[in-house]
Design an enzyme around this catalytic site. Structure first.
Site, short mmCIF file in Angstrom:
data_model
loop_
_atom_site.label_atom_id
_atom_site.label_comp_id
_atom_site.label_asym_id
_atom_site.label_seq_id
_atom_site.Cartn_x
_atom_site.Cartn_y
_atom_site.Cartn_z
N GLU A 33 0.82 -1.21 0.00
CA GLU A 33 0.00 0.00 0.00
C GLU A 33 0.86 1.27 0.00
O GLU A 33 0.54 2.25 -0.66
CB GLU A 33 -0.96 0.01 1.19
CG GLU A 33 -2.03 -1.08 1.14
CD GLU A 33 -2.98 -0.98 -0.05
OE1 GLU A 33 -2.96 0.05 -0.78
OE2 GLU A 33 -3.74 -1.92 -0.27
N TYR A 116 -6.73 6.40 3.53
CA TYR A 116 -6.83 5.28 2.60
C TYR A 116 -6.02 4.09 3.08
O TYR A 116 -6.53 2.96 3.19
CB TYR A 116 -6.38 5.66 1.17
CG TYR A 116 -6.16 4.41 0.38
CD1 TYR A 116 -7.25 3.67 -0.07
CD2 TYR A 116 -4.88 3.88 0.21
CE1 TYR A 116 -7.07 2.45 -0.72
CE2 TYR A 116 -4.70 2.67 -0.43
CZ TYR A 116 -5.79 1.96 -0.88
OH TYR A 116 -5.61 0.75 -1.49
N ASP A 134 -10.46 4.93 -2.44
CA ASP A 134 -9.33 5.45 -3.20
C ASP A 134 -9.85 6.16 -4.45
O ASP A 134 -11.06 6.33 -4.62
CB ASP A 134 -8.35 4.33 -3.56
CG ASP A 134 -8.83 3.53 -4.75
OD1 ASP A 134 -10.06 3.43 -4.95
OD2 ASP A 134 -7.99 3.02 -5.52
N CYS A 189 -13.68 0.78 -15.43
CA CYS A 189 -14.23 2.14 -15.33
C CYS A 189 -13.06 3.12 -15.18
O CYS A 189 -12.94 3.85 -14.21
CB CYS A 189 -15.17 2.22 -14.14
SG CYS A 189 -16.20 3.71 -14.10
N CYS A 196 -17.07 0.45 -21.06
CA CYS A 196 -18.45 0.24 -20.62
C CYS A 196 -19.06 -1.02 -21.22
O CYS A 196 -19.96 -1.63 -20.63
CB CYS A 196 -19.29 1.46 -20.96
SG CYS A 196 -18.67 2.97 -20.20
N CYS A 199 -18.62 -3.82 -18.82
CA CYS A 199 -18.81 -3.50 -17.40
C CYS A 199 -19.90 -4.37 -16.78
O CYS A 199 -21.01 -4.46 -17.31
CB CYS A 199 -19.18 -2.03 -17.24
SG CYS A 199 -19.42 -1.58 -15.51
N CYS A 205 -25.82 1.47 -14.14
CA CYS A 205 -24.98 2.66 -14.10
C CYS A 205 -25.76 3.93 -14.38
O CYS A 205 -26.36 4.09 -15.46
CB CYS A 205 -23.83 2.53 -15.11
SG CYS A 205 -22.74 3.97 -15.14
#
Length: 287
Positions: A33, A116, A134, A189, A196, A199, A205
């Site tokens: 991280e 985060y 995030d 995305c 899309c 997706c 959406c």
DNA sequence: AAACCGTGGTT
DNA sequence: TAACCAAGGTT
């Protein structure tokens, strides 16, 4: 319910990333991280594996001087993160018996860990139920839920509330969903050319339902140009410091950049950050 | 709270 | 090609 759709998609389509392997461990996840703060996944993976081979525990990192951490950080960028990660390892060793804490406030107290990273470690390493937000998460929520093309500028409370409202009740499903929505933002995305057509939540959406309206809100502040910036000059000096185990002289530094005033400014800021240490005959990394 | 902090791949 | 962008944090 986008969480169940996204979790199913994630289980079937998640990238095989090191920190997702079984038993990767809280320390490995914490290191990953740190490295992933503004550095792309593909550049992190080799450095992460070297790092964990050399320092498999917080105590092993805490036992070496920060200079070694800065060197091993190599060109991941933002070398202050290497210093902060080393400092966090020292704190974990001294304050938490060498065990990465699982409590949010304990994590937030560590150097270089913000909202985060603290939530990511608690959720992904320990399975705790916290919203993790995030930049990917913020973009997916902006589009799928709010129906706008880009997220508005970060707002801690609003962002956590929005993610909290979507979070499944069970801790296990919640941790999965935190990872799933980030993954969707990272590979489907995406910021520029969202895919899309593939997706898993296209039918839910709000942005698609509104026929992809252009974003009209506040744009995020544009990143300053790198070429010719103080950041570039700092980077050159750091590369020089990393390249040798002896001290780097003023004469060495003078060869790196033609603008002497900018060079002085960059060097002074590195000293202020603790990344360059004045020595008798020049400068060294922090030992 | 806006600005700062690296580096390199992508468009 | 220049601009954009990347699992943020700190001051």
């Amino acid at each position: 319910m986008i969480s169940s759709a996204l979790n199913s998609w994630f289980v079937a389509n998640a990238r095989d990333l090191p920190w997702r392997r079984d038993g990767f461990g809280a320390w490995g996840i914490l290191v990953s991280e740190f490295m992933l703060q503004q550095t792309p996944v593909n550049r992190v993976i080799p450095r992460l594996e070297e790092w964990l081979t050399r320092w498999p525990t917080p105590a092993s990192l805490a036992a070496v001087p920060p200079s070694e951490a800065v060197r091993a950080w190599s060109s991941l960028g933002y070398p202050r993160r290497a210093l902060w990660l080393h400092a966090a390892a020292v704190q974990i060793t001294q304050l938490h018996d060498g065990v990465v804490p699982s409590d949010l406030n304990d994590l937030l107290a560590l150097t270089g860990i913000g909202d985060y990273t603290a939530r990511a470690v608690a959720a992904f390493a320990y399975g705790h139920r916290h919203p993790v937000v995030d930049t990917n998460t913020r973009r997916v929520i902006a589009r799928a839920i709010a129906g706008v093309g880009e997220p508005s500028p970060p707002s801690r409370g609003r962002d956590l509330d929005a993610m909290g409202a979507l979070l499944p009740q069970s801790a296990q499903e919640a941790a999965l969903f935190n990872a799933a929505i980030m993954e969707l933002g990272a590979v489907v995305c995406t910021s520029r050319r969202p895919h899309c057509a593939v997706c898993p939540i296209r039918d839910d959406c709000a942005w698609r339902a509104a026929d992809y309206p252009e974003y009209t809100g506040t744009r995020k502040t544009v990143q300053k140009k790198f070429a010719g910036s103080d950041r570039q000059v700092r980077g050159l000096i750091m590369a020089e410091l990393r390249s040798t185990h002896r001290s780097v002289t003023d004469a060495d530094i003078a060869t790196l950049w033609s603008d002497a005033a900018q060079l002085r400014r960059a060097l002074a800021s590195l000293v202020a950050d603790g990344l360059a240490i004045p020595a008798d005959d020049g400068y060294t990394l922090p030992t």
